[in-house]
Motif scaffolding. Structure first.
Motif, PDB file in Angstrom:
ATOM      1  N   ARG A 186      10.861 -34.474  13.738  1.00  0.00           N
ATOM      2  CA  ARG A 186      12.064 -34.582  14.570  1.00  0.00           C
ATOM      3  C   ARG A 186      13.332 -34.308  13.763  1.00  0.00           C
ATOM      4  O   ARG A 186      14.245 -33.625  14.234  1.00  0.00           O
ATOM      5  CB  ARG A 186      12.136 -35.966  15.221  1.00  0.00           C
ATOM      6  CG  ARG A 186      11.025 -36.224  16.232  1.00  0.00           C
ATOM      7  CD  ARG A 186      11.346 -37.436  17.093  1.00  0.00           C
ATOM      8  NE  ARG A 186      11.501 -38.661  16.326  1.00  0.00           N
ATOM      9  CZ  ARG A 186      10.517 -39.505  16.054  1.00  0.00           C
ATOM     10  NH1 ARG A 186       9.277 -39.230  16.445  1.00  0.00           N
ATOM     11  NH2 ARG A 186      10.744 -40.625  15.384  1.00  0.00           N
ATOM     12  N   VAL A 187      13.389 -34.849  12.543  1.00  0.00           N
ATOM     13  CA  VAL A 187      14.551 -34.600  11.681  1.00  0.00           C
ATOM     14  C   VAL A 187      14.679 -33.111  11.398  1.00  0.00           C
ATOM     15  O   VAL A 187      15.779 -32.542  11.434  1.00  0.00           O
ATOM     16  CB  VAL A 187      14.432 -35.415  10.368  1.00  0.00           C
ATOM     17  CG1 VAL A 187      15.427 -34.911   9.325  1.00  0.00           C
ATOM     18  CG2 VAL A 187      14.661 -36.896  10.637  1.00  0.00           C
ATOM     19  N   TRP A 188      13.551 -32.463  11.126  1.00  0.00           N
ATOM     20  CA  TRP A 188      13.564 -31.021  10.880  1.00  0.00           C
ATOM     21  C   TRP A 188      14.107 -30.276  12.097  1.00  0.00           C
ATOM     22  O   TRP A 188      14.991 -29.414  11.973  1.00  0.00           O
ATOM     23  CB  TRP A 188      12.154 -30.528  10.546  1.00  0.00           C
ATOM     24  CG  TRP A 188      12.034 -29.035  10.591  1.00  0.00           C
ATOM     25  CD1 TRP A 188      12.391 -28.147   9.619  1.00  0.00           C
ATOM     26  CD2 TRP A 188      11.567 -28.247  11.692  1.00  0.00           C
ATOM     27  NE1 TRP A 188      12.178 -26.852  10.032  1.00  0.00           N
ATOM     28  CE2 TRP A 188      11.671 -26.885  11.307  1.00  0.00           C
ATOM     29  CE3 TRP A 188      11.074 -28.549  12.960  1.00  0.00           C
ATOM     30  CZ2 TRP A 188      11.292 -25.846  12.157  1.00  0.00           C
ATOM     31  CZ3 TRP A 188      10.697 -27.518  13.810  1.00  0.00           C
ATOM     32  CH2 TRP A 188      10.811 -26.181  13.400  1.00  0.00           C
ATOM     33  N   ALA A 189      13.581 -30.612  13.274  1.00  0.00           N
ATOM     34  CA  ALA A 189      13.981 -29.917  14.494  1.00  0.00           C
ATOM     35  C   ALA A 189      15.484 -30.079  14.750  1.00  0.00           C
ATOM     36  O   ALA A 189      16.196 -29.101  15.030  1.00  0.00           O
ATOM     37  CB  ALA A 189      13.180 -30.436  15.682  1.00  0.00           C
ATOM     38  N   GLU A 190      15.952 -31.301  14.654  1.00  0.00           N
ATOM     39  CA  GLU A 190      17.370 -31.555  14.928  1.00  0.00           C
ATOM     40  C   GLU A 190      18.266 -30.897  13.881  1.00  0.00           C
ATOM     41  O   GLU A 190      19.326 -30.352  14.207  1.00  0.00           O
ATOM     42  CB  GLU A 190      17.606 -33.061  14.999  1.00  0.00           C
ATOM     43  CG  GLU A 190      16.958 -33.691  16.236  1.00  0.00           C
ATOM     44  CD  GLU A 190      16.948 -35.207  16.208  1.00  0.00           C
ATOM     45  OE1 GLU A 190      17.107 -35.781  15.108  1.00  0.00           O
ATOM     46  OE2 GLU A 190      16.767 -35.814  17.277  1.00  0.00           O
ATOM     47  N   SER A 191      17.840 -30.929  12.614  1.00  0.00           N
ATOM     48  CA  SER A 191      18.624 -30.290  11.550  1.00  0.00           C
ATOM     49  C   SER A 191      18.652 -28.780  11.701  1.00  0.00           C
ATOM     50  O   SER A 191      19.619 -28.119  11.310  1.00  0.00           O
ATOM     51  CB  SER A 191      18.057 -30.666  10.175  1.00  0.00           C
ATOM     52  OG  SER A 191      18.104 -32.064   9.971  1.00  0.00           O
ATOM     53  N   LEU A 251       6.943 -16.730  18.931  1.00  0.00           N
ATOM     54  CA  LEU A 251       6.799 -17.870  18.029  1.00  0.00           C
ATOM     55  C   LEU A 251       5.334 -18.183  17.765  1.00  0.00           C
ATOM     56  O   LEU A 251       4.853 -18.025  16.638  1.00  0.00           O
ATOM     57  CB  LEU A 251       7.502 -19.105  18.600  1.00  0.00           C
ATOM     58  CG  LEU A 251       7.299 -20.395  17.788  1.00  0.00           C
ATOM     59  CD1 LEU A 251       7.749 -20.222  16.336  1.00  0.00           C
ATOM     60  CD2 LEU A 251       8.028 -21.566  18.439  1.00  0.00           C
ATOM     61  N   ARG A 252       4.611 -18.605  18.778  1.00  0.00           N
ATOM     62  CA  ARG A 252       3.233 -19.061  18.551  1.00  0.00           C
ATOM     63  C   ARG A 252       2.316 -17.907  18.175  1.00  0.00           C
ATOM     64  O   ARG A 252       1.416 -18.059  17.351  1.00  0.00           O
ATOM     65  CB  ARG A 252       2.700 -19.790  19.778  1.00  0.00           C
ATOM     66  CG  ARG A 252       3.444 -21.101  20.063  1.00  0.00           C
ATOM     67  CD  ARG A 252       2.651 -22.028  20.971  1.00  0.00           C
ATOM     68  NE  ARG A 252       2.269 -21.391  22.211  1.00  0.00           N
ATOM     69  CZ  ARG A 252       1.007 -21.280  22.620  1.00  0.00           C
ATOM     70  NH1 ARG A 252       0.014 -21.748  21.899  1.00  0.00           N
ATOM     71  NH2 ARG A 252       0.747 -20.686  23.781  1.00  0.00           N
ATOM     72  N   ILE A 267       7.345 -21.974  10.864  1.00  0.00           N
ATOM     73  CA  ILE A 267       8.117 -21.877  12.111  1.00  0.00           C
ATOM     74  C   ILE A 267       9.569 -21.544  11.799  1.00  0.00           C
ATOM     75  O   ILE A 267      10.190 -20.693  12.460  1.00  0.00           O
ATOM     76  CB  ILE A 267       8.018 -23.192  12.910  1.00  0.00           C
ATOM     77  CG1 ILE A 267       6.582 -23.427  13.381  1.00  0.00           C
ATOM     78  CG2 ILE A 267       8.970 -23.156  14.108  1.00  0.00           C
ATOM     79  CD1 ILE A 267       6.356 -24.785  14.020  1.00  0.00           C
ATOM     80  N   GLU A 268      10.111 -22.195  10.774  1.00  0.00           N
ATOM     81  CA  GLU A 268      11.504 -21.939  10.393  1.00  0.00           C
ATOM     82  C   GLU A 268      11.692 -20.485   9.976  1.00  0.00           C
ATOM     83  O   GLU A 268      12.694 -19.850  10.328  1.00  0.00           O
ATOM     84  CB  GLU A 268      11.905 -22.882   9.266  1.00  0.00           C
ATOM     85  CG  GLU A 268      13.368 -22.793   8.883  1.00  0.00           C
ATOM     86  CD  GLU A 268      13.778 -23.874   7.894  1.00  0.00           C
ATOM     87  OE1 GLU A 268      14.422 -23.525   6.882  1.00  0.00           O
ATOM     88  OE2 GLU A 268      13.447 -25.059   8.123  1.00  0.00           O
ATOM     89  N   PRO A 319      18.662 -23.563   8.160  1.00  0.00           N
ATOM     90  CA  PRO A 319      17.697 -24.097   7.181  1.00  0.00           C
ATOM     91  C   PRO A 319      17.597 -25.614   7.318  1.00  0.00           C
ATOM     92  O   PRO A 319      18.611 -26.314   7.337  1.00  0.00           O
ATOM     93  CB  PRO A 319      18.307 -23.687   5.844  1.00  0.00           C
ATOM     94  CG  PRO A 319      19.174 -22.511   6.160  1.00  0.00           C
ATOM     95  CD  PRO A 319      19.733 -22.779   7.522  1.00  0.00           C
ATOM     96  N   ALA A 320      16.383 -26.115   7.419  1.00  0.00           N
ATOM     97  CA  ALA A 320      16.219 -27.543   7.688  1.00  0.00           C
ATOM     98  C   ALA A 320      15.035 -28.172   6.972  1.00  0.00           C
ATOM     99  O   ALA A 320      14.806 -29.374   7.101  1.00  0.00           O
ATOM    100  CB  ALA A 320      16.079 -27.765   9.196  1.00  0.00           C
ATOM    101  N   LEU A 321      14.280 -27.367   6.239  1.00  0.00           N
ATOM    102  CA  LEU A 321      13.071 -27.917   5.622  1.00  0.00           C
ATOM    103  C   LEU A 321      13.397 -29.036   4.647  1.00  0.00           C
ATOM    104  O   LEU A 321      12.627 -30.000   4.517  1.00  0.00           O
ATOM    105  CB  LEU A 321      12.286 -26.805   4.926  1.00  0.00           C
ATOM    106  CG  LEU A 321      10.869 -27.175   4.465  1.00  0.00           C
ATOM    107  CD1 LEU A 321      10.006 -27.600   5.637  1.00  0.00           C
ATOM    108  CD2 LEU A 321      10.233 -26.031   3.705  1.00  0.00           C
ATOM    109  N   HIS A 322      14.549 -28.929   3.966  1.00  0.00           N
ATOM    110  CA  HIS A 322      14.920 -29.958   2.997  1.00  0.00           C
ATOM    111  C   HIS A 322      15.088 -31.320   3.668  1.00  0.00           C
ATOM    112  O   HIS A 322      14.775 -32.349   3.072  1.00  0.00           O
ATOM    113  CB  HIS A 322      16.231 -29.567   2.297  1.00  0.00           C
ATOM    114  CG  HIS A 322      17.418 -29.515   3.219  1.00  0.00           C
ATOM    115  ND1 HIS A 322      17.634 -28.479   4.100  1.00  0.00           N
ATOM    116  CD2 HIS A 322      18.443 -30.405   3.390  1.00  0.00           C
ATOM    117  CE1 HIS A 322      18.743 -28.727   4.779  1.00  0.00           C
ATOM    118  NE2 HIS A 322      19.247 -29.866   4.377  1.00  0.00           N
ATOM    119  N   ALA A 323      15.557 -31.313   4.906  1.00  0.00           N
ATOM    120  CA  ALA A 323      15.745 -32.571   5.643  1.00  0.00           C
ATOM    121  C   ALA A 323      14.399 -33.225   5.931  1.00  0.00           C
ATOM    122  O   ALA A 323      14.247 -34.453   5.792  1.00  0.00           O
ATOM    123  CB  ALA A 323      16.497 -32.331   6.943  1.00  0.00           C
TER     124      ALA A 323
END
Length: 373
Positions: free
Chosen positions: A269-274, A307-308, A351-352, A363-367
């Motif tokens: 969820r953090v990744w998605a929101e970030s 995507l998929r 996915i990113e 970019p959100a993987l770090h989160a």
């Protein structure tokens, strides 16, 4: 699917090598002492996952077989309330309609349940209620304890689909006063598909129906379980795999397992929101996000196949899309069962990468990595 492909759907889940090995063992007689020992272990080991000391029936059949057995065996009611805010709540309603009158409480898929409407239905004469605890079609966790508390005011039987919560989230069947609960082998427990376990408390037998289907008669399963047997020929290799999956859970510890699922869910969820993506479920004060699958709205301008399809073709990773009217509108990442930190990081990273080509994510993987620790 090649060996290195990664299954990140809300069941079936990838198998631990120990489970694969157990399933490939030489056949044993289903009426032997060897099988009885396997059955006895499974029967006792699964009770803490349900949070119960009640009866256990294990059926050679899918989770849907467990759902139907639960409704049919205890259908001595004039009317049952069925809560539907996703695909599997809808399935409960279809099953219920085969055995008794159904008050079908429909909510928009992904929306939270209105508990006032639940109480109104029970006050209007329903003698039972069936609901899905963790609705994987939409990524929402429904308020099991609150639903059961309302049902108790009307002395109604409570049937819960715990197919994707038992073994991956907190389930306290006895404390919450759930009368009947179901789990499928291929979800949080991490075994292959093909077995359904049903937990039953003593009170449920007051609602037992003599017109139950022959194969799905839970009384027959519970009676044979007293001698660590099944009433009909079981899927022996699946029982061997199921027992090994339960040993792995026992070694990890159910509290640790639930916390691992929670951590992976939070990180997703953090990744998605970030990344600037929008989570699909619409929560209220009574509901929460699923602990075992995350449903995310498909970004504008991105087709499901983009995507998929690309994820599967380029990375060998499979995630789920939406069902029925949600097809193409959401995608779902399963993080249940035997999933590891590496599996989750690989999935989110891939996915990113794909969505960044469409310029629809940041970019959100770090989160996510910070959340995973």
């Amino acid at each position: 699917m090649v060996k290195d492909d990664l299954l990140m759907i809300p069941g079936p889940v990838k198998l631990h090598e120990r489970i694969i090995k157990a399933m490939s063992s030489q056949m044993i007689s289903h009426r032997s002492r060897d099988f009885e020992e396997v059955f006895e272990y499974c029967k006792n080991a699964i009770k803490p996952l349900f949070g119960t000391s009640g009866d256990i029936a294990i059926i050679s059949g899918s989770g849907t077989a467990g759902m139907e057995a639960a409704v049919a065996s205890f259908s001595k009611v004039r009317k049952i309330t069925v809560v539907d805010n996703g695909k599997f709540g809808e399935r409960f309603a279809k099953i219920g309609a085969k055995y008794t009158e159904v008050d079908h409480l429909r909510f928009e898929w992904g929306n939270s349940i209105d508990l006032e409407k639940v109480e109104e239905s029970l006050a209007n004469g329903s003698e039972a209620i069936a609901f899905v605890h963790n609705e994987t079609s939409t990524g929402i966790l429904n308020p099991a304890s609150e639903i059961a508390r309302i049902a108790r005011k009307y002395n109604a039987l409570v049937i819960m689909d715990g197919i994707t919560s038992v073994g991956g989230d907190e389930v306290k069947m006895d404390e919450w006063e759930i009368d009947v609960a179901v789990v499928g082998s291929q979800k949080c427990i991490g075994a292959p598909p093909g077995l359904a376990a049903v937990a039953i408390n003593e009170r449920a037998w007051e609602f037992y129906s003599e017109s139950v289907p022959y194969y799905l008669d839970l009384k027959a399963y519970v009676k044979k379980a007293e001698s660590n047997q099944t009433p009909y020929t079981p899927a022996v290799p699946l029982f061997l795999a199921f027992a090994e999956a339960l040993r792995i859970i026992e070694e990890e510890g159910i509290e640790n397992r639930v916390e691992r699922h929670r951590k992976f869910a939070r990180a997703t969820r953090v990744w998605a929101e970030s990344a600037g993506l929008e989570l699909f479920p619409a929560l209220n004060e009574h509901s929460s996000y699923s602990n075992t699958v995350t449903a995310i709205k498909m970004p504008d301008g991105v087709a499901d196949k983009d995507l998929r399809g690309t994820l599967r073709e380029e990375y060998g990773i499979t995630i789920s899309g939406g069902q029925e009217h949600l097809k193409g509108k959401i995608f779902r990442i399963g993080h249940m069962g035997n999933v590891t930190k590496r599996d989750l990081v690989a999935t989110l990273s891939a996915i990113e990468d794909i969505l960044s080509r469409k310029n629809v994510v940041k970019p959100a993987l770090h989160a996510a990595m910070e959340e995973l620790g």
